[in-house]
Design a protein around this motif. Sequence first.
Motif, PDB file in Angstrom:
ATOM      1  N   GLN A   1       0.811  -1.244  -0.016  1.00 18.03           N
ATOM      2  CA  GLN A   1      -0.173  -0.293  -0.170  1.00 18.03           C
ATOM      3  C   GLN A   1       1.147   0.912  -0.172  1.00 18.03           C
ATOM      4  N   LYS A   2       2.021   1.042  -0.081  1.00 13.81           N
ATOM      5  CA  LYS A   2       2.763   2.366   0.279  1.00 13.81           C
ATOM      6  C   LYS A   2       3.587   2.043  -1.469  1.00 13.81           C
ATOM      7  N   CYS A   3       3.837   1.453  -1.952  1.00 15.02           N
ATOM      8  CA  CYS A   3       3.952   2.002  -3.054  1.00 15.02           C
ATOM      9  C   CYS A   3       3.490   1.353  -4.301  1.00 15.02           C
ATOM     10  N   PHE A   4       1.939   1.103  -4.208  1.00 12.18           N
ATOM     11  CA  PHE A   4       1.189   0.960  -4.659  1.00 12.18           C
ATOM     12  C   PHE A   4      -0.266   1.798  -3.971  1.00 12.18           C
ATOM     13  N   ASP A   5      -0.718   2.783  -4.657  1.00 11.99           N
ATOM     14  CA  ASP A   5      -2.218   3.722  -4.640  1.00 11.99           C
ATOM     15  C   ASP A   5      -3.184   2.069  -4.390  1.00 11.99           C
ATOM     16  N   ASN A   6      -4.133   1.693  -4.083  1.00 15.80           N
ATOM     17  CA  ASN A   6      -4.696   1.202  -3.358  1.00 15.80           C
ATOM     18  C   ASN A   6      -4.738  -0.639  -3.754  1.00 15.80           C
ATOM     19  N   ILE A   7      -3.311  -0.779  -3.940  1.00 18.74           N
ATOM     20  CA  ILE A   7      -3.345  -2.057  -3.840  1.00 18.74           C
ATOM     21  C   ILE A   7      -3.610  -2.631  -2.546  1.00 18.74           C
ATOM     22  N   LYS A   8      -4.254  -3.361  -2.000  1.00 19.29           N
ATOM     23  CA  LYS A   8      -4.239  -3.675  -0.886  1.00 19.29           C
ATOM     24  C   LYS A   8      -2.481  -5.267  -0.229  1.00 19.29           C
ATOM     25  N   GLU A   9      -3.254  -6.457  -1.975  1.00 14.38           N
ATOM     26  CA  GLU A   9      -2.196  -7.836  -1.448  1.00 14.38           C
ATOM     27  C   GLU A   9      -2.117  -8.229  -2.531  1.00 14.38           C
ATOM     28  N   LEU A  10      -1.782  -8.803  -3.187  1.00 14.75           N
ATOM     29  CA  LEU A  10      -1.121  -9.641  -4.845  1.00 14.75           C
ATOM     30  C   LEU A  10      -1.668 -10.704  -3.992  1.00 14.75           C
ATOM     31  N   GLU A  11      -2.111 -11.422  -5.815  1.00 13.80           N
ATOM     32  CA  GLU A  11      -2.700 -13.352  -4.873  1.00 13.80           C
ATOM     33  C   GLU A  11      -2.141 -13.756  -6.288  1.00 13.80           C
ATOM     34  N   PHE A  12      -0.740 -14.710  -5.068  1.00 14.38           N
ATOM     35  CA  PHE A  12      -0.039 -15.381  -5.865  1.00 14.38           C
ATOM     36  C   PHE A  12      -0.628 -17.056  -5.980  1.00 14.38           C
ATOM     37  N   LYS A  13       0.012 -17.883  -6.949  1.00 15.89           N
ATOM     38  CA  LYS A  13      -0.585 -19.569  -7.074  1.00 15.89           C
ATOM     39  C   LYS A  13       0.929 -19.836  -6.541  1.00 15.89           C
ATOM     40  N   ASP A  14       1.161 -21.174  -6.180  1.00 10.71           N
ATOM     41  CA  ASP A  14       2.365 -21.532  -5.763  1.00 10.71           C
ATOM     42  C   ASP A  14       3.185 -20.806  -5.118  1.00 10.71           C
ATOM     43  N   ASP A  15       2.771 -19.561  -3.625  1.00 11.87           N
ATOM     44  CA  ASP A  15       4.194 -18.570  -3.318  1.00 11.87           C
ATOM     45  C   ASP A  15       5.715 -18.017  -4.565  1.00 11.87           C
ATOM     46  N   ILE A  16       4.798 -17.983  -5.288  1.00  8.91           N
ATOM     47  CA  ILE A  16       5.786 -17.717  -6.920  1.00  8.91           C
ATOM     48  C   ILE A  16       5.514 -17.357  -8.175  1.00  8.91           C
ATOM     49  N   ILE A  17       4.396 -17.366  -8.153  1.00  6.14           N
ATOM     50  CA  ILE A  17       3.358 -17.098  -9.491  1.00  6.14           C
ATOM     51  C   ILE A  17       2.404 -15.561  -9.445  1.00  6.14           C
ATOM     52  N   ILE A  18       2.590 -14.882  -9.015  1.00  3.32           N
ATOM     53  CA  ILE A  18       1.441 -13.848  -9.039  1.00  3.32           C
ATOM     54  C   ILE A  18       0.657 -13.621 -10.497  1.00  3.32           C
ATOM     55  N   THR A  19      -0.708 -13.604 -10.016  1.00  5.22           N
ATOM     56  CA  THR A  19      -1.667 -13.657 -10.624  1.00  5.22           C
ATOM     57  C   THR A  19      -3.017 -12.731 -10.934  1.00  5.22           C
ATOM     58  N   ALA A  20      -3.235 -12.039  -9.739  1.00  2.96           N
ATOM     59  CA  ALA A  20      -4.287 -11.000  -9.981  1.00  2.96           C
ATOM     60  C   ALA A  20      -3.231  -9.058  -8.963  1.00  2.96           C
ATOM     61  N   MET A  21      -3.817  -8.893  -8.951  1.00  2.00           N
ATOM     62  CA  MET A  21      -4.174  -7.027  -7.897  1.00  2.00           C
ATOM     63  C   MET A  21      -5.461  -6.973  -7.253  1.00  2.00           C
ATOM     64  N   LYS A  22      -5.507  -6.873  -5.287  1.00  2.00           N
ATOM     65  CA  LYS A  22      -6.462  -6.707  -5.233  1.00  2.00           C
ATOM     66  C   LYS A  22      -6.238  -5.819  -3.935  1.00  2.00           C
ATOM     67  N   SER A  23      -7.198  -4.711  -4.435  1.00  2.00           N
ATOM     68  CA  SER A  23      -7.970  -3.072  -4.241  1.00  2.00           C
ATOM     69  C   SER A  23      -8.148  -3.351  -2.683  1.00  2.00           C
ATOM     70  N   THR A  24      -7.839  -2.324  -1.696  1.00  2.00           N
ATOM     71  CA  THR A  24      -8.649  -1.696   0.037  1.00  2.00           C
ATOM     72  C   THR A  24     -10.146  -2.388  -0.014  1.00  2.00           C
ATOM     73  N   GLU A  25     -10.431  -2.097  -1.078  1.00  2.00           N
ATOM     74  CA  GLU A  25     -12.046  -2.580  -1.219  1.00  2.00           C
ATOM     75  C   GLU A  25     -12.432  -4.267  -1.203  1.00  2.00           C
ATOM     76  N   GLY A  26     -11.399  -4.962  -2.235  1.00  2.00           N
ATOM     77  CA  GLY A  26     -11.421  -5.983  -2.446  1.00  2.00           C
ATOM     78  C   GLY A  26     -12.141  -6.197  -3.621  1.00  2.00           C
ATOM     79  N   GLU A  27     -11.828  -5.517  -4.600  1.00  2.00           N
ATOM     80  CA  GLU A  27     -11.910  -5.525  -6.195  1.00  2.00           C
ATOM     81  C   GLU A  27     -10.916  -6.575  -6.687  1.00  2.00           C
ATOM     82  N   VAL A  28     -10.661  -7.458  -7.634  1.00  2.00           N
ATOM     83  CA  VAL A  28      -9.431  -8.353  -7.625  1.00  2.00           C
ATOM     84  C   VAL A  28      -9.588  -8.336  -9.473  1.00  2.00           C
ATOM     85  N   VAL A  29      -8.149  -7.901  -9.712  1.00  2.00           N
ATOM     86  CA  VAL A  29      -7.766  -7.860 -11.168  1.00  2.00           C
ATOM     87  C   VAL A  29      -7.514  -8.474 -11.424  1.00  2.00           C
ATOM     88  N   PRO A  30      -7.511  -9.501 -12.311  1.00  2.00           N
ATOM     89  CA  PRO A  30      -5.972 -10.634 -12.907  1.00  2.00           C
ATOM     90  C   PRO A  30      -5.547 -10.088 -13.583  1.00  2.00           C
TER      91      PRO A  30
END
Length: 165
Positions: free
Chosen positions: A57-86
């Motif tokens: 959240q300090k690096c990217f405005d309104n990005i709460k977390e990234l979605e990981f697959k197998d702890d190494i593949i990043i598949t999506a971004m998730k906002s603080t409102e819960g919107e997931v954008v693959p």
Amino acid sequence: EQLRECTESLDKVQKRLEDYLETKRATFPRFYFLSNDELLSILSDVRNPTAVQPHLQKCFDNIKELEFKDDIIITAMKSTEGEVVPFSENIKAIGNVESWLNDIERMMRKTLYDATKRTVEAYPTSVRNSWYFDFPAQCVSVSYTHLRAHETPEHLVCRLLLEKK
């Protein structure tokens, strides 16, 4: 005397550490939003890509977390409102943290560009109520503003022609 030598050594170590952190910040400028302690926390846990999550959240405005697959593949971004954008393409979190974070930043742009294009293309044939929720909110907002701005002159011309009659 020994205390003075230790202080000088500590100052040298501190200076080298700050120089090292500066090279990392130069490679990924969004690291400037993080304190030295936060940046060290990320860099010290380089084998664990999910360690960046608390600092996103300090690096990217309104990005709460990234979605990981197998702890190494990043598949999506998730906002603080819960919107997931693959992401348009998955990203591998391998190598230097600053490198794959730069890849994420590029993929965010590409993903939003692609989604905005699809949003604009779907506008003429979609039911508005579903169109608003079928695409990322940012893309809907930008597309709607853009499309309405292009429609407004047409409506004004039609109105002026009707008033002249």
